[in-house]
Design a protein around this motif. Structure first.
Motif, PDB file in Angstrom:
ATOM      1  N   UNK B  70       9.052 -18.168   8.084  1.00  0.00           N
ATOM      2  CA  UNK B  70      10.151 -17.723   7.208  1.00  0.00           C
ATOM      3  C   UNK B  70      10.179 -16.192   7.108  1.00  0.00           C
ATOM      4  N   UNK B  71       9.015 -15.580   7.326  1.00  0.00           N
ATOM      5  CA  UNK B  71       8.943 -14.113   7.255  1.00  0.00           C
ATOM      6  C   UNK B  71       9.957 -13.451   8.172  1.00  0.00           C
ATOM      7  N   UNK B  72      10.223 -14.119   9.298  1.00  0.00           N
ATOM      8  CA  UNK B  72      11.120 -13.531  10.299  1.00  0.00           C
ATOM      9  C   UNK B  72      12.538 -13.339   9.781  1.00  0.00           C
ATOM     10  N   UNK B  73      12.901 -14.100   8.730  1.00  0.00           N
ATOM     11  CA  UNK B  73      14.270 -14.012   8.218  1.00  0.00           C
ATOM     12  C   UNK B  73      14.497 -12.782   7.350  1.00  0.00           C
ATOM     13  N   UNK B 105      -1.075  -9.082   8.873  1.00  0.00           N
ATOM     14  CA  UNK B 105      -0.512 -10.408   9.162  1.00  0.00           C
ATOM     15  C   UNK B 105       1.013 -10.367   9.299  1.00  0.00           C
ATOM     16  N   UNK B 106       1.622  -9.253   8.865  1.00  0.00           N
ATOM     17  CA  UNK B 106       3.072  -9.156   9.024  1.00  0.00           C
ATOM     18  C   UNK B 106       3.833  -8.792   7.756  1.00  0.00           C
ATOM     19  N   UNK B 107       3.101  -8.546   6.696  1.00  0.00           N
ATOM     20  CA  UNK B 107       3.778  -8.097   5.468  1.00  0.00           C
ATOM     21  C   UNK B 107       3.861  -6.574   5.477  1.00  0.00           C
ATOM     22  N   UNK B 108       4.902  -6.035   4.838  1.00  0.00           N
ATOM     23  CA  UNK B 108       5.077  -4.596   4.800  1.00  0.00           C
ATOM     24  C   UNK B 108       4.465  -3.981   3.555  1.00  0.00           C
TER      25      UNK B 108
END
Lengths: 158, 437
Positions: B70-73, B105-108
Protein backbone atom coordinates in the motif's frame (compact mmCIF):
# COMPACT_ATOMS: atom_id res chain seq x y z
CA UNK A 1 -41.37 -13.49 32.60
CA UNK A 2 -40.28 -14.75 35.98
CA UNK A 3 -36.72 -15.81 36.75
CA UNK A 4 -35.83 -17.51 40.01
CA UNK A 5 -32.36 -17.90 41.46
CA UNK A 6 -31.02 -19.47 44.57
CA UNK A 7 -28.32 -17.31 46.14
CA UNK A 8 -25.83 -19.31 48.22
CA UNK A 9 -24.70 -17.71 51.47
CA UNK A 10 -21.07 -16.78 52.03
CA UNK A 11 -20.06 -17.71 48.50
CA UNK A 12 -18.44 -14.65 47.01
CA UNK A 13 -17.60 -16.41 43.77
CA UNK A 14 -21.29 -16.93 43.05
CA UNK A 15 -22.40 -13.55 44.38
CA UNK A 16 -23.65 -11.37 41.58
CA UNK A 17 -24.75 -14.27 39.40
CA UNK A 18 -28.46 -13.53 39.83
CA UNK A 19 -28.10 -9.82 39.15
CA UNK A 20 -25.77 -10.64 36.27
CA UNK A 21 -28.38 -12.90 34.67
CA UNK A 22 -31.11 -10.29 35.12
CA UNK A 23 -28.83 -7.74 33.50
CA UNK A 24 -28.42 -10.03 30.48
CA UNK A 25 -32.16 -10.53 30.13
CA UNK A 26 -32.76 -6.77 30.29
CA UNK A 27 -30.15 -6.30 27.56
CA UNK A 28 -31.97 -8.87 25.41
CA UNK A 29 -35.13 -6.84 25.84
CA UNK A 30 -33.34 -3.72 24.66
CA UNK A 31 -33.92 -1.89 27.95
CA UNK A 32 -32.18 1.49 28.22
CA UNK A 33 -28.56 1.02 29.45
CA UNK A 34 -29.03 3.53 32.26
CA UNK A 35 -31.99 1.54 33.58
CA UNK A 36 -30.04 -1.70 33.29
CA UNK A 37 -27.29 -0.19 35.40
CA UNK A 38 -29.78 0.94 38.05
CA UNK A 39 -31.33 -2.52 38.17
CA UNK A 40 -27.87 -4.09 38.34
CA UNK A 41 -26.68 -1.89 41.20
CA UNK A 42 -29.89 -2.24 43.26
CA UNK A 43 -30.15 -5.99 42.79
CA UNK A 44 -26.43 -6.62 43.25
CA UNK A 45 -26.48 -4.77 46.58
CA UNK A 46 -29.45 -6.77 47.78
CA UNK A 47 -27.88 -10.00 46.57
CA UNK A 48 -24.57 -9.24 48.28
CA UNK A 49 -26.43 -8.43 51.50
CA UNK A 50 -28.00 -11.87 51.44
CA UNK A 51 -24.58 -13.44 50.84
CA UNK A 52 -22.90 -11.49 53.65
CA UNK A 53 -25.56 -11.21 56.33
CA UNK A 54 -28.28 -13.75 55.73
CA UNK A 55 -26.63 -16.99 54.67
CA UNK A 56 -28.16 -16.73 51.23
CA UNK A 57 -31.73 -16.79 50.02
CA UNK A 58 -33.74 -16.65 46.84
CA UNK A 59 -33.99 -13.96 44.21
CA UNK A 60 -36.84 -13.62 41.75
CA UNK A 61 -37.18 -11.20 38.90
CA UNK A 62 -40.60 -10.57 37.40
CA UNK A 63 -40.06 -8.67 34.19
CA UNK A 64 -42.75 -7.18 31.98
CA UNK A 65 -42.44 -4.55 29.26
CA UNK A 66 -43.53 -1.96 31.85
CA UNK A 67 -41.48 -2.84 34.88
CA UNK A 68 -39.02 -5.10 36.63
CA UNK A 69 -39.98 -6.32 40.10
CA UNK A 70 -36.99 -7.82 41.88
CA UNK A 71 -37.66 -9.69 45.11
CA UNK A 72 -34.84 -10.92 47.32
CA UNK A 73 -35.92 -13.02 50.22
CA UNK A 74 -33.94 -14.65 53.00
CA UNK A 75 -34.53 -16.24 56.37
CA UNK A 76 -31.52 -14.59 57.98
CA UNK A 77 -31.24 -12.51 61.14
CA UNK A 78 -33.32 -9.59 59.83
CA UNK A 79 -32.39 -5.91 60.10
CA UNK A 80 -32.74 -4.75 63.73
CA UNK A 81 -32.97 -1.01 62.99
CA UNK A 82 -34.05 -0.32 59.43
CA UNK A 83 -33.84 3.49 59.75
CA UNK A 84 -30.24 3.23 60.88
CA UNK A 85 -29.42 0.78 58.10
CA UNK A 86 -30.78 3.22 55.54
CA UNK A 87 -28.17 5.80 56.59
CA UNK A 88 -25.09 6.11 54.39
CA UNK A 89 -21.97 4.69 55.99
CA UNK A 90 -23.78 2.63 58.60
CA UNK A 91 -22.60 -0.96 58.44
CA UNK A 92 -22.66 -4.07 60.57
CA UNK A 93 -20.31 -5.95 58.28
CA UNK A 94 -17.23 -7.41 59.97
CA UNK A 95 -13.75 -6.23 59.10
CA UNK A 96 -12.88 -9.15 56.80
CA UNK A 97 -15.91 -8.38 54.65
CA UNK A 98 -14.84 -4.73 54.42
CA UNK A 99 -11.41 -5.83 53.30
CA UNK A 100 -13.08 -7.51 50.33
CA UNK A 101 -14.46 -4.15 49.32
CA UNK A 102 -17.94 -4.77 50.66
CA UNK A 103 -19.74 -3.51 53.74
CA UNK A 104 -19.12 0.19 53.22
CA UNK A 105 -22.56 0.97 54.57
CA UNK A 106 -23.79 2.06 51.15
CA UNK A 107 -25.90 -0.99 50.38
CA UNK A 108 -29.39 0.09 51.37
CA UNK A 109 -28.95 3.77 50.41
CA UNK A 110 -27.61 2.62 47.04
CA UNK A 111 -30.55 0.27 46.58
CA UNK A 112 -32.95 3.07 47.31
CA UNK A 113 -31.23 5.48 44.95
CA UNK A 114 -31.33 2.96 42.15
CA UNK A 115 -34.92 1.80 42.40
CA UNK A 116 -38.19 3.58 41.69
CA UNK A 117 -39.83 1.85 44.61
CA UNK A 118 -38.11 0.00 47.40
CA UNK A 119 -39.84 -1.91 50.13
CA UNK A 120 -38.12 -3.81 52.89
CA UNK A 121 -40.03 -6.13 55.16
CA UNK A 122 -37.87 -7.43 57.93
CA UNK A 123 -38.40 -9.26 61.20
CA UNK A 124 -35.54 -9.92 63.64
CA UNK A 125 -34.66 -13.58 63.62
CA UNK A 126 -37.06 -14.40 60.82
CA UNK A 127 -35.63 -12.83 57.72
CA UNK A 128 -35.83 -10.01 55.23
CA UNK A 129 -37.71 -9.51 52.02
CA UNK A 130 -36.51 -6.74 49.75
CA UNK A 131 -38.71 -5.65 46.85
CA UNK A 132 -37.13 -3.43 44.22
CA UNK A 133 -39.34 -2.00 41.50
CA UNK A 134 -38.02 -0.29 38.41
CA UNK A 135 -40.17 1.24 35.72
CA UNK A 136 -38.97 0.12 32.30
CA UNK A 137 -41.48 2.30 30.49
CA UNK A 138 -43.89 5.02 31.52
CA UNK A 139 -41.74 6.41 34.36
CA UNK A 140 -41.80 5.74 38.12
CA UNK A 141 -45.60 6.11 38.39
CA UNK A 142 -46.02 2.90 36.42
CA UNK A 143 -43.68 1.18 38.83
CA UNK A 144 -45.63 2.35 41.88
CA UNK A 145 -48.73 0.59 40.59
CA UNK A 146 -46.81 -2.66 40.66
CA UNK A 147 -46.10 -2.68 44.38
CA UNK A 148 -47.96 -5.36 46.28
CA UNK A 149 -50.47 -3.75 48.67
CA UNK A 150 -49.14 -5.65 51.69
CA UNK A 151 -45.63 -4.27 51.37
CA UNK A 152 -45.34 -0.83 52.93
CA UNK A 153 -43.17 1.28 50.63
CA UNK A 154 -40.01 2.54 52.22
CA UNK A 155 -40.49 5.83 50.38
CA UNK A 156 -39.75 7.10 46.94
CA UNK A 157 -36.24 7.51 45.72
CA UNK A 158 -35.18 11.16 45.59
CA UNK B 1 -16.13 -16.98 4.83
CA UNK B 2 -16.62 -13.49 6.07
CA UNK B 3 -13.85 -11.03 5.34
CA UNK B 4 -13.29 -7.55 6.67
CA UNK B 5 -16.51 -5.76 7.57
CA UNK B 6 -17.34 -2.34 8.93
CA UNK B 7 -17.40 -3.91 12.35
CA UNK B 8 -14.16 -5.86 12.62
CA UNK B 9 -10.89 -6.92 11.03
CA UNK B 10 -10.62 -10.45 12.37
CA UNK B 11 -11.38 -13.01 9.73
CA UNK B 12 -11.28 -16.71 8.97
CA UNK B 13 -9.11 -18.74 6.64
CA UNK B 14 -11.66 -21.42 5.67
CA UNK B 15 -8.98 -23.73 4.31
CA UNK B 16 -7.31 -23.95 7.70
CA UNK B 17 -10.42 -24.04 9.90
CA UNK B 18 -11.25 -27.56 11.08
CA UNK B 19 -14.54 -26.50 12.60
CA UNK B 20 -13.44 -27.30 16.15
CA UNK B 21 -15.00 -25.39 19.02
CA UNK B 22 -11.93 -23.78 20.57
CA UNK B 23 -12.58 -20.23 19.37
CA UNK B 24 -16.30 -20.49 20.20
CA UNK B 25 -15.47 -20.97 23.84
CA UNK B 26 -13.08 -18.06 24.12
CA UNK B 27 -15.05 -15.35 22.36
CA UNK B 28 -16.10 -12.79 25.00
CA UNK B 29 -19.14 -11.63 23.03
CA UNK B 30 -20.26 -15.06 21.77
CA UNK B 31 -19.65 -13.82 18.25
CA UNK B 32 -18.64 -17.12 16.67
CA UNK B 33 -20.78 -19.98 15.35
CA UNK B 34 -19.60 -23.09 13.57
CA UNK B 35 -21.65 -23.56 10.41
CA UNK B 36 -20.96 -26.16 7.75
CA UNK B 37 -17.76 -27.11 9.50
CA UNK B 38 -16.31 -23.59 9.59
CA UNK B 39 -16.17 -21.02 12.38
CA UNK B 40 -18.12 -17.99 11.19
CA UNK B 41 -17.91 -14.60 12.87
CA UNK B 42 -21.14 -12.71 13.54
CA UNK B 43 -19.87 -9.38 12.22
CA UNK B 44 -21.81 -7.01 14.42
CA UNK B 45 -20.73 -8.80 17.61
CA UNK B 46 -16.98 -8.99 17.01
CA UNK B 47 -14.94 -6.51 19.06
CA UNK B 48 -11.56 -7.32 17.48
CA UNK B 49 -10.08 -8.52 20.76
CA UNK B 50 -8.10 -11.20 18.96
CA UNK B 51 -8.84 -13.99 21.46
CA UNK B 52 -9.82 -16.36 18.64
CA UNK B 53 -6.56 -15.62 16.81
CA UNK B 54 -4.63 -16.43 19.95
CA UNK B 55 -6.39 -19.70 20.73
CA UNK B 56 -6.98 -21.19 17.26
CA UNK B 57 -4.94 -24.41 17.10
CA UNK B 58 -4.94 -24.33 13.28
CA UNK B 59 -3.99 -20.70 12.78
CA UNK B 60 -7.22 -20.23 10.86
CA UNK B 61 -8.26 -16.99 12.53
CA UNK B 62 -6.32 -13.97 11.45
CA UNK B 63 -6.44 -10.24 11.28
CA UNK B 64 -6.40 -8.46 7.97
CA UNK B 65 -4.17 -5.38 8.09
CA UNK B 66 -3.15 -3.51 4.96
CA UNK B 67 -0.35 -4.97 2.84
CA UNK B 68 3.10 -3.35 2.73
CA UNK B 69 2.50 -2.73 -0.95
CA UNK B 70 0.00 0.00 0.00
CA UNK B 71 3.00 2.27 0.56
CA UNK B 72 3.38 2.52 -3.20
CA UNK B 73 0.11 4.44 -3.47
CA UNK B 74 1.57 7.43 -1.60
CA UNK B 75 4.41 9.77 -2.44
CA UNK B 76 5.41 10.83 1.10
CA UNK B 77 5.04 8.08 3.66
CA UNK B 78 5.06 8.60 7.40
CA UNK B 79 5.29 5.64 9.75
CA UNK B 80 3.65 5.76 13.15
CA UNK B 81 5.15 2.80 15.00
CA UNK B 82 3.26 1.56 18.05
CA UNK B 83 5.60 1.37 21.04
CA UNK B 84 4.94 -2.38 21.14
CA UNK B 85 7.20 -2.59 18.07
CA UNK B 86 10.20 -1.76 20.28
CA UNK B 87 9.44 -4.82 22.41
CA UNK B 88 9.82 -7.13 19.41
CA UNK B 89 13.57 -6.60 19.28
CA UNK B 90 16.16 -7.23 21.95
CA UNK B 91 18.40 -4.62 23.53
CA UNK B 92 21.05 -4.83 20.81
CA UNK B 93 18.83 -2.65 18.67
CA UNK B 94 18.13 0.80 20.04
CA UNK B 95 14.87 2.64 19.35
CA UNK B 96 16.91 4.98 17.13
CA UNK B 97 18.09 1.98 15.14
CA UNK B 98 14.59 0.53 14.83
CA UNK B 99 13.24 3.88 13.61
CA UNK B 100 16.18 4.23 11.19
CA UNK B 101 15.29 0.76 9.93
CA UNK B 102 11.78 1.94 9.15
CA UNK B 103 13.23 4.72 6.97
CA UNK B 104 15.34 2.13 5.18
CA UNK B 105 12.21 0.04 4.70
CA UNK B 106 10.61 2.75 2.56
CA UNK B 107 9.16 5.34 4.89
CA UNK B 108 10.16 8.98 4.48
CA UNK B 109 9.57 9.97 8.06
CA UNK B 110 8.64 8.47 11.44
CA UNK B 111 6.48 9.85 14.19
CA UNK B 112 6.33 7.70 17.28
CA UNK B 113 2.93 6.75 18.65
CA UNK B 114 4.72 6.76 22.00
CA UNK B 115 5.31 10.49 21.58
CA UNK B 116 1.59 11.03 20.98
CA UNK B 117 0.88 8.76 23.96
CA UNK B 118 2.77 11.18 26.20
CA UNK B 119 0.62 14.03 24.94
CA UNK B 120 -2.56 12.00 25.39
CA UNK B 121 -1.42 11.14 28.93
CA UNK B 122 -1.06 14.85 29.68
CA UNK B 123 -4.54 15.59 28.32
CA UNK B 124 -5.96 12.64 30.24
CA UNK B 125 -4.48 13.91 33.51
CA UNK B 126 -5.90 17.34 32.70
CA UNK B 127 -9.32 15.85 31.97
CA UNK B 128 -9.33 13.83 35.19
CA UNK B 129 -8.53 16.93 37.23
CA UNK B 130 -11.57 18.73 35.84
CA UNK B 131 -13.99 15.80 35.53
CA UNK B 132 -16.28 14.61 38.25
CA UNK B 133 -15.52 11.67 40.50
CA UNK B 134 -14.24 8.54 38.76
CA UNK B 135 -13.76 5.98 37.73
CA UNK B 136 -13.05 7.10 34.17
CA UNK B 137 -12.12 4.47 31.63
CA UNK B 138 -9.32 4.90 29.10
CA UNK B 139 -10.57 4.86 25.53
CA UNK B 140 -7.20 3.95 24.00
CA UNK B 141 -7.86 0.21 23.51
CA UNK B 142 -10.33 -0.10 20.62
CA UNK B 143 -11.43 -3.60 21.64
CA UNK B 144 -12.35 -2.39 25.11
CA UNK B 145 -14.32 0.52 23.68
CA UNK B 146 -16.26 -1.87 21.43
CA UNK B 147 -16.80 -4.29 24.28
CA UNK B 148 -18.35 -1.44 26.26
CA UNK B 149 -20.53 -0.47 23.29
CA UNK B 150 -21.95 -3.98 23.16
CA UNK B 151 -21.84 -5.42 26.67
CA UNK B 152 -21.61 -2.40 28.97
CA UNK B 153 -23.37 0.50 27.22
CA UNK B 154 -24.22 2.06 30.59
CA UNK B 155 -20.49 2.75 31.01
CA UNK B 156 -20.07 4.66 27.73
CA UNK B 157 -20.31 7.96 29.59
CA UNK B 158 -17.34 6.89 31.75
CA UNK B 159 -14.94 6.81 28.78
CA UNK B 160 -12.27 9.49 28.66
CA UNK B 161 -13.29 11.52 25.56
CA UNK B 162 -9.89 11.62 23.92
CA UNK B 163 -8.57 10.21 20.66
CA UNK B 164 -6.09 7.34 20.90
CA UNK B 165 -2.33 7.91 20.58
CA UNK B 166 -2.51 6.42 17.07
CA UNK B 167 -5.13 8.92 15.92
CA UNK B 168 -3.46 11.80 17.74
CA UNK B 169 -0.12 11.02 16.10
CA UNK B 170 -1.73 10.87 12.66
CA UNK B 171 -3.51 14.17 13.23
CA UNK B 172 -0.25 15.84 14.29
CA UNK B 173 1.42 14.59 11.11
CA UNK B 174 -1.42 15.78 8.89
CA UNK B 175 -2.45 18.99 10.62
CA UNK B 176 0.84 20.33 12.00
CA UNK B 177 3.84 18.72 10.34
CA UNK B 178 2.60 18.40 6.76
CA UNK B 179 -0.67 20.29 6.32
CA UNK B 180 -2.12 19.82 2.87
CA UNK B 181 0.92 17.97 1.54
CA UNK B 182 -0.11 16.11 -1.62
CA UNK B 183 0.56 12.37 -1.73
CA UNK B 184 0.96 12.16 2.07
CA UNK B 185 0.28 8.72 3.51
CA UNK B 186 0.23 8.02 7.23
CA UNK B 187 0.73 4.40 8.33
CA UNK B 188 0.28 2.92 11.76
CA UNK B 189 2.38 -0.12 12.60
CA UNK B 190 -0.06 -2.04 14.71
CA UNK B 191 0.04 -4.85 17.25
CA UNK B 192 -3.68 -5.56 16.88
CA UNK B 193 -6.70 -5.92 14.65
CA UNK B 194 -8.65 -3.38 16.67
CA UNK B 195 -6.54 -0.53 15.34
CA UNK B 196 -7.11 -1.74 11.78
CA UNK B 197 -10.85 -1.34 12.25
CA UNK B 198 -10.45 1.92 14.18
CA UNK B 199 -8.57 3.43 11.23
CA UNK B 200 -10.74 1.95 8.47
CA UNK B 201 -14.10 2.44 10.08
CA UNK B 202 -13.94 5.03 12.84
CA UNK B 203 -17.18 5.54 14.76
CA UNK B 204 -20.09 7.39 13.17
CA UNK B 205 -18.48 7.35 9.75
CA UNK B 206 -15.92 10.03 10.59
CA UNK B 207 -12.65 9.84 8.72
CA UNK B 208 -9.51 8.71 10.47
CA UNK B 209 -6.26 10.58 9.82
CA UNK B 210 -4.59 7.19 9.39
CA UNK B 211 -4.32 6.03 5.77
CA UNK B 212 -3.21 2.49 6.38
CA UNK B 213 -2.52 0.06 9.18
CA UNK B 214 0.28 -2.46 8.81
CA UNK B 215 0.68 -5.42 11.10
CA UNK B 216 3.90 -5.47 13.12
CA UNK B 217 3.98 -9.15 12.15
CA UNK B 218 4.23 -8.19 8.47
CA UNK B 219 7.00 -5.61 8.81
CA UNK B 220 8.98 -7.60 11.36
CA UNK B 221 11.06 -9.74 9.06
CA UNK B 222 12.02 -7.14 6.43
CA UNK B 223 12.75 -4.69 9.24
CA UNK B 224 14.79 -7.23 11.20
CA UNK B 225 16.91 -7.94 8.13
CA UNK B 226 17.74 -4.25 7.76
CA UNK B 227 18.53 -3.49 11.40
CA UNK B 228 22.10 -4.79 11.57
CA UNK B 229 23.30 -2.80 8.60
CA UNK B 230 21.33 0.42 8.88
CA UNK B 231 22.95 3.72 9.75
CA UNK B 232 21.63 4.75 13.15
CA UNK B 233 20.16 8.26 13.30
CA UNK B 234 18.89 10.11 16.38
CA UNK B 235 15.18 9.80 15.66
CA UNK B 236 13.64 8.80 19.01
CA UNK B 237 11.54 11.55 20.52
CA UNK B 238 9.44 9.65 23.04
CA UNK B 239 10.51 9.24 26.65
CA UNK B 240 9.95 6.30 28.94
CA UNK B 241 6.41 7.45 29.73
CA UNK B 242 5.29 7.03 26.15
CA UNK B 243 7.12 3.76 25.56
CA UNK B 244 5.46 2.30 28.65
CA UNK B 245 1.99 2.55 27.07
CA UNK B 246 2.63 -0.69 25.22
CA UNK B 247 2.52 -2.70 28.43
CA UNK B 248 -0.05 -2.93 31.16
CA UNK B 249 0.39 -0.27 33.91
CA UNK B 250 2.28 1.97 31.52
CA UNK B 251 -0.66 4.17 30.64
CA UNK B 252 -1.81 4.73 34.20
CA UNK B 253 1.75 5.35 35.35
CA UNK B 254 2.06 7.84 32.54
CA UNK B 255 -1.22 9.57 33.38
CA UNK B 256 0.02 9.62 36.94
CA UNK B 257 -3.19 9.81 38.95
CA UNK B 258 -3.22 7.96 42.23
CA UNK B 259 -5.85 5.27 42.63
CA UNK B 260 -6.07 3.72 39.21
CA UNK B 261 -6.78 0.19 38.07
CA UNK B 262 -4.75 -1.41 35.32
CA UNK B 263 -6.32 -4.51 33.86
CA UNK B 264 -5.20 -6.64 30.94
CA UNK B 265 -6.70 -9.66 29.18
CA UNK B 266 -10.28 -9.53 27.97
CA UNK B 267 -11.68 -11.84 30.68
CA UNK B 268 -10.36 -9.73 33.52
CA UNK B 269 -11.38 -6.54 31.71
CA UNK B 270 -14.93 -7.92 31.66
CA UNK B 271 -14.66 -8.71 35.38
CA UNK B 272 -13.64 -5.13 36.19
CA UNK B 273 -16.33 -3.60 33.98
CA UNK B 274 -18.92 -5.91 35.54
CA UNK B 275 -17.87 -4.77 39.02
CA UNK B 276 -17.95 -1.14 37.88
CA UNK B 277 -21.44 -1.52 36.44
CA UNK B 278 -22.59 -3.09 39.71
CA UNK B 279 -21.37 -0.01 41.56
CA UNK B 280 -18.70 -2.00 43.37
CA UNK B 281 -15.71 0.12 42.34
CA UNK B 282 -15.27 3.22 44.44
CA UNK B 283 -12.29 5.43 45.22
CA UNK B 284 -10.81 4.76 41.80
CA UNK B 285 -10.03 7.67 39.50
CA UNK B 286 -8.94 5.92 36.33
CA UNK B 287 -9.18 2.52 34.71
CA UNK B 288 -6.60 1.47 32.17
CA UNK B 289 -8.12 -1.54 30.42
CA UNK B 290 -6.31 -3.48 27.72
CA UNK B 291 -7.84 -6.41 25.90
CA UNK B 292 -4.56 -8.20 25.26
CA UNK B 293 -2.54 -10.08 27.88
CA UNK B 294 0.27 -7.88 29.26
CA UNK B 295 -1.10 -4.98 27.18
CA UNK B 296 -0.46 -4.06 23.54
CA UNK B 297 2.71 -6.19 23.54
CA UNK B 298 0.30 -9.14 23.69
CA UNK B 299 -1.49 -8.07 20.52
CA UNK B 300 -2.25 -10.78 17.96
CA UNK B 301 -0.26 -8.99 15.26
CA UNK B 302 2.96 -9.06 17.26
CA UNK B 303 5.71 -11.63 16.91
CA UNK B 304 7.39 -11.89 20.30
CA UNK B 305 5.94 -13.52 23.42
CA UNK B 306 4.04 -10.80 25.35
CA UNK B 307 5.97 -11.23 28.57
CA UNK B 308 9.36 -11.24 26.91
CA UNK B 309 8.35 -8.13 24.98
CA UNK B 310 7.12 -6.50 28.17
CA UNK B 311 10.45 -7.03 29.91
CA UNK B 312 12.31 -5.66 26.89
CA UNK B 313 10.11 -2.58 27.02
CA UNK B 314 10.84 -2.12 30.71
CA UNK B 315 14.55 -2.31 29.93
CA UNK B 316 14.12 0.30 27.22
CA UNK B 317 12.16 2.52 29.57
CA UNK B 318 15.03 2.38 32.05
CA UNK B 319 17.42 3.43 29.28
CA UNK B 320 15.22 6.01 27.57
CA UNK B 321 17.26 9.14 27.19
CA UNK B 322 14.56 11.59 26.12
CA UNK B 323 13.69 13.56 29.25
CA UNK B 324 10.15 13.13 30.58
CA UNK B 325 9.76 16.88 30.99
CA UNK B 326 9.44 17.26 27.23
CA UNK B 327 6.24 15.28 27.26
CA UNK B 328 4.17 18.23 28.47
CA UNK B 329 4.64 20.47 25.48
CA UNK B 330 2.71 19.39 22.41
CA UNK B 331 3.50 20.50 18.88
CA UNK B 332 2.96 24.19 18.35
CA UNK B 333 -0.68 25.06 17.77
CA UNK B 334 -2.05 21.53 18.00
CA UNK B 335 -5.11 21.06 20.15
CA UNK B 336 -7.17 18.45 18.31
CA UNK B 337 -7.12 15.84 21.07
CA UNK B 338 -10.80 15.03 21.35
CA UNK B 339 -12.29 11.90 19.84
CA UNK B 340 -13.96 12.34 16.48
CA UNK B 341 -17.34 11.11 17.75
CA UNK B 342 -18.50 9.52 20.98
CA UNK B 343 -18.97 5.77 20.57
CA UNK B 344 -22.65 4.84 20.62
CA UNK B 345 -24.36 1.91 22.31
CA UNK B 346 -24.78 -1.09 20.03
CA UNK B 347 -27.93 -3.06 20.60
CA UNK B 348 -26.76 -6.35 19.11
CA UNK B 349 -27.85 -8.30 22.19
CA UNK B 350 -31.45 -7.14 21.82
CA UNK B 351 -33.74 -9.92 20.63
CA UNK B 352 -36.30 -7.67 18.94
CA UNK B 353 -36.90 -3.91 18.60
CA UNK B 354 -40.38 -4.42 20.08
CA UNK B 355 -40.10 -4.96 23.85
CA UNK B 356 -43.22 -7.12 24.10
CA UNK B 357 -41.99 -9.34 21.29
CA UNK B 358 -38.49 -9.46 22.80
CA UNK B 359 -40.01 -10.50 26.13
CA UNK B 360 -41.87 -13.41 24.52
CA UNK B 361 -38.61 -14.46 22.85
CA UNK B 362 -36.65 -14.14 26.09
CA UNK B 363 -39.23 -16.29 27.86
CA UNK B 364 -39.13 -18.87 25.09
CA UNK B 365 -35.35 -18.80 25.30
CA UNK B 366 -35.41 -19.59 29.04
CA UNK B 367 -37.74 -22.54 28.46
CA UNK B 368 -35.60 -23.86 25.62
CA UNK B 369 -32.41 -23.45 27.65
CA UNK B 370 -34.04 -25.35 30.50
CA UNK B 371 -34.64 -28.31 28.17
CA UNK B 372 -31.09 -28.41 26.75
CA UNK B 373 -28.48 -30.64 28.41
CA UNK B 374 -26.41 -27.73 29.79
CA UNK B 375 -23.11 -29.33 28.85
CA UNK B 376 -22.09 -26.43 26.62
CA UNK B 377 -20.36 -28.97 24.41
CA UNK B 378 -20.40 -26.77 21.34
CA UNK B 379 -21.37 -29.56 18.93
CA UNK B 380 -24.35 -27.53 17.76
CA UNK B 381 -21.97 -24.78 16.68
CA UNK B 382 -23.01 -22.36 19.42
CA UNK B 383 -20.72 -21.64 22.37
CA UNK B 384 -23.22 -22.57 25.09
CA UNK B 385 -26.61 -24.26 25.39
CA UNK B 386 -28.03 -20.87 26.29
CA UNK B 387 -26.67 -19.28 23.14
CA UNK B 388 -28.19 -22.13 21.11
CA UNK B 389 -31.50 -21.29 22.79
CA UNK B 390 -30.95 -17.69 21.76
CA UNK B 391 -30.16 -18.69 18.17
CA UNK B 392 -33.33 -20.82 18.08
CA UNK B 393 -35.58 -17.93 19.13
CA UNK B 394 -33.77 -15.68 16.68
CA UNK B 395 -34.53 -18.25 13.99
CA UNK B 396 -30.93 -19.06 13.07
CA UNK B 397 -30.88 -22.55 14.60
CA UNK B 398 -33.26 -25.39 15.43
CA UNK B 399 -33.58 -27.51 18.54
CA UNK B 400 -32.32 -30.66 16.80
CA UNK B 401 -28.99 -28.91 16.18
CA UNK B 402 -28.35 -30.22 19.69
CA UNK B 403 -27.13 -33.80 19.29
CA UNK B 404 -28.80 -34.79 22.56
CA UNK B 405 -32.13 -33.37 21.41
CA UNK B 406 -31.64 -35.08 18.08
CA UNK B 407 -31.04 -38.40 19.83
CA UNK B 408 -34.20 -37.87 21.89
CA UNK B 409 -36.15 -37.31 18.71
CA UNK B 410 -34.65 -40.42 17.08
CA UNK B 411 -35.54 -42.47 20.16
CA UNK B 412 -39.12 -41.18 20.14
CA UNK B 413 -39.38 -41.90 16.46
CA UNK B 414 -37.98 -45.42 16.97
CA UNK B 415 -40.53 -46.06 19.71
CA UNK B 416 -43.31 -44.90 17.42
CA UNK B 417 -42.06 -47.10 14.56
CA UNK B 418 -41.87 -50.05 16.90
CA UNK B 419 -45.44 -49.59 18.11
CA UNK B 420 -46.65 -49.13 14.52
CA UNK B 421 -44.92 -52.33 13.53
CA UNK B 422 -46.96 -54.22 16.14
CA UNK B 423 -50.27 -53.12 14.62
CA UNK B 424 -52.00 -55.78 12.48
CA UNK B 425 -54.64 -55.50 9.76
CA UNK B 426 -58.04 -56.55 11.26
CA UNK B 427 -58.08 -59.80 9.30
CA UNK B 428 -54.75 -60.96 10.71
CA UNK B 429 -55.24 -59.64 14.24
CA UNK B 430 -55.49 -62.68 16.52
CA UNK B 431 -55.36 -60.76 19.82
CA UNK B 432 -58.49 -60.35 21.91
CA UNK B 433 -59.72 -56.97 23.09
CA UNK B 434 -59.72 -53.52 21.48
CA UNK B 435 -57.36 -52.96 18.57
CA UNK B 436 -54.66 -50.46 18.64
CA UNK B 437 -51.03 -49.98 19.36
Amino acid sequence: MVLTFSVPGGDFNQAGRASGEVKKVLARLGVDPGLIKRAAVAMYEAEINMVIHAGGGTATADISPERAVLVLEDSGPGIPDLDLAMQEGYSTAPEWIRELGFGAGMGLPNMKRNSDELSIETAPGRGTRVTIVLALSGGPAAAAAALPAAAAPEGKAP
Amino acid sequence: MNGPSVFHSVTLDPDKCRGCTTCLKHCPTEAIRVRKGKARILDERCVDCGECIRVCPSGAKRAVPDPLSLLKSFRYRVAIPAPSLYGQFDGRFSVDRILSGLLALGFDEVFEAARAAELVAERTAEFLRGAGPGPWISSSCPAVVKLIQIRFPSLLDRLVPLASPMETAARIVKEVLHPGRPGLGVFFLSPCAGKVTAARHPPEGRRSAVDGVLGIRDVYLPLRNLLSGVEERPLARAGYRGIAWARVDGESDSVGVPGSISVDGIADVIGVLEALENGKIRDVAFIEAMACPAGCVGGPLTVENPYIAKTRLRNREARATVPAERAGAGPEGFSNYGWSAPPAARTVLRLDPDVARALVMAEEMEILAEGLPGLDCGSCGAPTCRSLAEDIVRGTAVETDCIFKLRERVRDLAAELFSLERMQPPGLDTEEGPRGP
